[in-house]
Structures are given as C-alpha cells and as structure tokens.
Design an enzyme around this catalytic site. Structure first.
Site, mmCIF file in Angstrom:
data_model
loop_
_atom_site.group_PDB
_atom_site.id
_atom_site.type_symbol
_atom_site.label_atom_id
_atom_site.label_comp_id
_atom_site.label_asym_id
_atom_site.label_seq_id
_atom_site.Cartn_x
_atom_site.Cartn_y
_atom_site.Cartn_z
ATOM 1 N N GLY A 57 0.802 -1.219 0.000
ATOM 2 C CA GLY A 57 0.000 0.000 0.000
ATOM 3 C C GLY A 57 0.833 1.266 0.000
ATOM 4 O O GLY A 57 1.849 1.378 -0.695
ATOM 5 N N ILE A 58 0.419 2.239 0.807
ATOM 6 C CA ILE A 58 1.119 3.528 0.870
ATOM 7 C C ILE A 58 2.558 3.318 1.337
ATOM 8 O O ILE A 58 3.493 3.925 0.816
ATOM 9 C CB ILE A 58 0.361 4.490 1.817
ATOM 10 N N GLY B 12 -0.781 0.799 9.768
ATOM 11 C CA GLY B 12 -2.120 1.076 10.288
ATOM 12 C C GLY B 12 -3.127 0.070 9.773
ATOM 13 O O GLY B 12 -2.926 -0.562 8.736
ATOM 14 N N GLN C 135 -15.914 4.878 12.087
ATOM 15 C CA GLN C 135 -14.481 4.934 12.413
ATOM 16 C C GLN C 135 -14.179 5.698 13.715
ATOM 17 O O GLN C 135 -13.225 6.479 13.765
ATOM 18 C CB GLN C 135 -13.709 5.574 11.260
ATOM 19 N N TYR D 146 -10.633 4.429 14.491
ATOM 20 C CA TYR D 146 -9.608 4.921 13.553
ATOM 21 C C TYR D 146 -9.504 6.451 13.630
ATOM 22 O O TYR D 146 -8.400 7.009 13.626
ATOM 23 C CB TYR D 146 -10.002 4.462 12.156
ATOM 24 N N PRO E 194 -3.387 11.535 4.466
ATOM 25 C CA PRO E 194 -3.929 11.124 3.164
ATOM 26 C C PRO E 194 -5.454 11.126 3.172
ATOM 27 O O PRO E 194 -6.082 10.852 4.199
ATOM 28 C CB PRO E 194 -3.421 9.691 2.999
ATOM 29 N N TYR F 183 -8.609 9.423 0.581
ATOM 30 C CA TYR F 183 -8.893 8.044 0.169
ATOM 31 C C TYR F 183 -7.952 7.662 -0.974
ATOM 32 O O TYR F 183 -8.003 8.232 -2.051
ATOM 33 C CB TYR F 183 -10.363 7.905 -0.248
HETATM 34 N N1 CAA Z 1 -19.472 8.236 3.550
HETATM 35 C C1 CAA Z 1 -20.763 8.594 3.610
HETATM 36 N N2 CAA Z 1 -21.748 7.785 4.058
HETATM 37 C C2 CAA Z 1 -21.416 6.562 4.471
HETATM 38 C C3 CAA Z 1 -20.061 6.117 4.464
HETATM 39 C C4 CAA Z 1 -19.081 7.000 3.957
HETATM 40 N N3 CAA Z 1 -17.776 6.647 3.904
HETATM 41 N N4 CAA Z 1 -20.017 4.867 4.951
HETATM 42 C C5 CAA Z 1 -21.299 4.537 5.259
HETATM 43 N N5 CAA Z 1 -22.128 5.544 4.947
HETATM 44 C C6 CAA Z 1 -23.595 5.543 5.118
HETATM 45 C C7 CAA Z 1 -24.300 4.438 4.333
HETATM 46 O O1 CAA Z 1 -24.505 4.797 2.985
HETATM 47 C C8 CAA Z 1 -25.579 4.301 5.114
HETATM 48 O O2 CAA Z 1 -26.412 5.397 4.770
HETATM 49 P P1 CAA Z 1 -28.012 5.244 4.770
HETATM 50 O O3 CAA Z 1 -28.364 4.944 6.201
HETATM 51 O O4 CAA Z 1 -28.486 6.570 4.273
HETATM 52 O O5 CAA Z 1 -28.270 4.104 3.838
HETATM 53 C C9 CAA Z 1 -25.123 4.514 6.573
HETATM 54 O O6 CAA Z 1 -23.870 5.210 6.471
HETATM 55 C C10 CAA Z 1 -24.903 3.207 7.316
HETATM 56 O O7 CAA Z 1 -24.072 2.357 6.501
HETATM 57 P P2 CAA Z 1 -24.363 0.775 6.333
HETATM 58 O O8 CAA Z 1 -25.767 0.525 5.893
HETATM 59 O O9 CAA Z 1 -23.261 0.233 5.476
HETATM 60 O O10 CAA Z 1 -24.255 0.273 7.854
HETATM 61 P P3 CAA Z 1 -23.368 -0.882 8.483
HETATM 62 O O11 CAA Z 1 -23.571 -0.829 9.968
HETATM 63 O O12 CAA Z 1 -23.593 -2.165 7.764
HETATM 64 O O13 CAA Z 1 -21.848 -0.439 8.176
HETATM 65 C C11 CAA Z 1 -20.006 1.057 8.085
HETATM 66 C C12 CAA Z 1 -21.446 0.844 8.541
HETATM 67 C C13 CAA Z 1 -19.067 0.157 8.883
HETATM 68 C C14 CAA Z 1 -19.708 2.519 8.370
HETATM 69 C C15 CAA Z 1 -19.866 0.682 6.573
HETATM 70 O O14 CAA Z 1 -20.818 1.384 5.820
HETATM 71 C C16 CAA Z 1 -18.500 1.082 6.041
HETATM 72 O O15 CAA Z 1 -17.548 0.327 6.144
HETATM 73 N N6 CAA Z 1 -18.392 2.297 5.495
HETATM 74 C C17 CAA Z 1 -17.148 2.871 5.061
HETATM 75 C C18 CAA Z 1 -16.541 3.694 6.160
HETATM 76 C C19 CAA Z 1 -15.327 4.366 5.616
HETATM 77 O O16 CAA Z 1 -15.415 5.290 4.822
HETATM 78 N N7 CAA Z 1 -14.142 3.905 6.066
HETATM 79 C C20 CAA Z 1 -12.915 4.414 5.570
HETATM 80 C C21 CAA Z 1 -12.026 3.258 5.226
HETATM 81 S S1 CAA Z 1 -10.598 3.770 4.280
HETATM 82 C C22 CAA Z 1 -9.591 4.417 5.405
HETATM 83 O O17 CAA Z 1 -9.839 4.453 6.570
HETATM 84 C C23 CAA Z 1 -8.307 4.978 4.900
HETATM 85 C C24 CAA Z 1 -8.231 6.416 5.197
HETATM 86 O O18 CAA Z 1 -7.416 6.812 6.016
HETATM 87 C C25 CAA Z 1 -9.066 7.370 4.440
#
Ligand code: CAA
Length: 241
Positions: free
Chosen positions: A13-14, A84, A144, A147, A177, A179
C-alpha cells in the site's frame, strides 16, 4: 545525502510506495511488516529492500527489531510511522477487540517505535520523523470512532514531539492522506466508494500511493529542517483542514 530510513508497514500500500521512493532518493531503507510474509518476500525480491517482521503494537518486539536494523544498516535517521489498520463499525456495534486493535496498531505504535529511535536522533542532532495520519482523523468518519481517534491522536503526538525536539535538529510532521487506492480502501463496500466517497472528492478520483510518498519524501529531506509540527494534507480537495 543517503540516510538510513525505517518505514513501518513498508511493504504494501502507501508504505510500499514510501519505501520505494526513499530508496530511489538514495536512502538505505528498512521496511517493516506485520503479517503478510508472501507479500513481504515478493516486495524484497522486487525492490532489494530489507524487510523486518515485527508487531508495531508490541513494545518489546519494536525494541529488538530496531536494535537489529541499526546493527545491520546503521542508526535510523528517518522514521516513517505508517503502519495502520481499520476495523470499521458503528460504535453501537463495535466490539472491544475492534476498538483495541486499531488503537494499538495505529496509535500505540507511534510510542513503541519512536521511543526506540528518539534518543539516538537527539544524540546525533539529526532526525526526520513522518507520521501517517488520515483525513478521517481530521474530519471524522462514520464507522471509524476507533480509527478517527487514533489518527487524530497521531496529529497530537506529532505536534508535541515536534516541540520537544525542535532545537535538536529533528523535525516531526504528519501527512494526512485522503482516500487512496490501496487494499485498505478496497475493503470499503464498493457501493459506498462509488456512491458516497468518490463524489466527495473534488479531484474526482481516489489518490495514488505515490501521491503520499511524494509528501513523505519532501518532509524527510535534509533541507526541510524549518518545517516541523505540520500536517500536510493530500486528499484531492475532499477536506480543507
Ligand atoms: N461516507 C458517507 N456515508 C457513508 C459512508 C461513507 N464513507 N459509509 C457509510 N455511509 C452511510 C451508508 O450509505 C448508510 O447510509 P443510509 O443509512 O443513508 O443508507 C449509513 O452510512 C450506514 O451504513 P451501512 O448501511 O453500510 O451500515 P453498516 O452498519 O452495515 O456499516 C459502516 C457501517 C461500517 C460505516 C460501513 O458502511 C462502512 O464500512 N463504510 C465505510 C466507512 C469508511 O469510509 N471507512 C474508511 C475506510 S478507508 C480508510 O480508513 C483509509 C483512510 O485513512 C481514508
């Protein structure tokens, strides 16, 4: 001038892009990894960079690994705290294990690794420390709390350590960073990436690991000595801190 650099989480990765960029800039690089032996082996064969397996969440392992690296390569002058993990879940569904794993690997690691090198850097009057935070430590992100807390903590750690060492020839900075197209972001449900994340990025795409390596290289340079305690964001305009 070639320096000795340690990059945690430096084989994928990074971190991989950072290790490769530091080597290309003339530094001798030690790349740490935590678990994926196959990826580390392939990385070492491909790049010629030495790899070291240890758990950055374990203080004793960090102590003996840094001793070994310094015996093999020389005193560490550039440290990139990059390792991380994520364990995303809404807080009302999060387990203690999900919370603790992220705090341990993403935040405790900064103490565990930096503590091993900081006295040597102070003694020699030179050091470059770059800590990888995240846009989500700056703006928050649903799913998060673990995180976000760790990555915001990285920025607090960076500022405090920068002040402690500003008169010692040591700079301490963070990179935040956005995404980036890595396995970590690929773990987010594809539908969320397409419908929620990409539309929030004014540049219109995920970042590349090389976009972050470029930031680290800049902060790690010998002639970046007046830049300390800062957070350099690279997020395609998604959040303007
Ligand atoms: N941005 C905006 N909205 C988001 C979102 C995001 N990143 N992630 C989830 N949502 C929204 C969903 O669309 C949903 O909206 P509605 O209720 O309007 O439908 C709501 O949040 C709940 O989501 P889920 O139905 O998926 O609920 P869940 O309990 O099954 O899972 C979750 C929740 C764990 C947050 C899952 O949605 C998920 O993994 N989301 C991504 C979270 C994310 O962005 N993580 C970053 C990872 S990358 C990283 O961390 C590297 C970095 O440094 C940037």
């Amino acid at each position: 001038m070639g320096r000795i650099a340690l990059v945690t989480g430096g084989t994928r990765g990074i971190g991989r892009a950072i290790s490769v960029a530091l080597k290309a800039a003339g530094h001798r690089v030690a790349a740490n990894y935590g678990g994926n032996d196959a990826a580390a082996k392939a990385f070492a064969a491909e790049t010629g960079i030495n790899v070291y397996k240890f758990d950055v969440g374990d203080f004793a392992q960090c102590a003996s690994a840094v001793k070994q690296i310094e015996a093999e390569l020389g005193p560490i002058e550039i440290l990139v705290n990059n390792a991380g993990i994520t364990r995303d879940a809404m807080l009302h569904k999060m387990t203690l294990d999900q919370w603790s794993a992220v705090i341990r690997t993403d935040l405790d690691s900064l103490f565990n690794v930096t503590r091993q090198v900081i006295e040597g850097m102070r003694g020699r009057g030179f050091g470059r420390i770059v800590n990888v935070s995240s846009i989500n430590g700056q703006k928050g992100q649903r799913g998060q709390t673990n995180y976000g807390a760790a990555k915001a903590g990285v920025i607090g750690f960076t500022k405090s350590l920068a002040l402690e060492n500003a008169n010692q020839g040591i700079t301490v900075n963070a990179v935040a960073p956005g995404y980036i197209a890595t396995d970590m972001v690929a773990a987010v449900p594809e539908e969320i990436i397409k419908s929620k994340i990409i539309p929030q990025i004014p540049v219109g795409r995920l970042g590349l690991a090389d976009d972050i390596a470029r930031c680290v290289l800049f902060l790690a340079a010998d002639d970046s000595g007046f830049i300390t305690g800062s957070t350099l964001t690279a997020n395609g305009g998604q959040y303007l801190a």
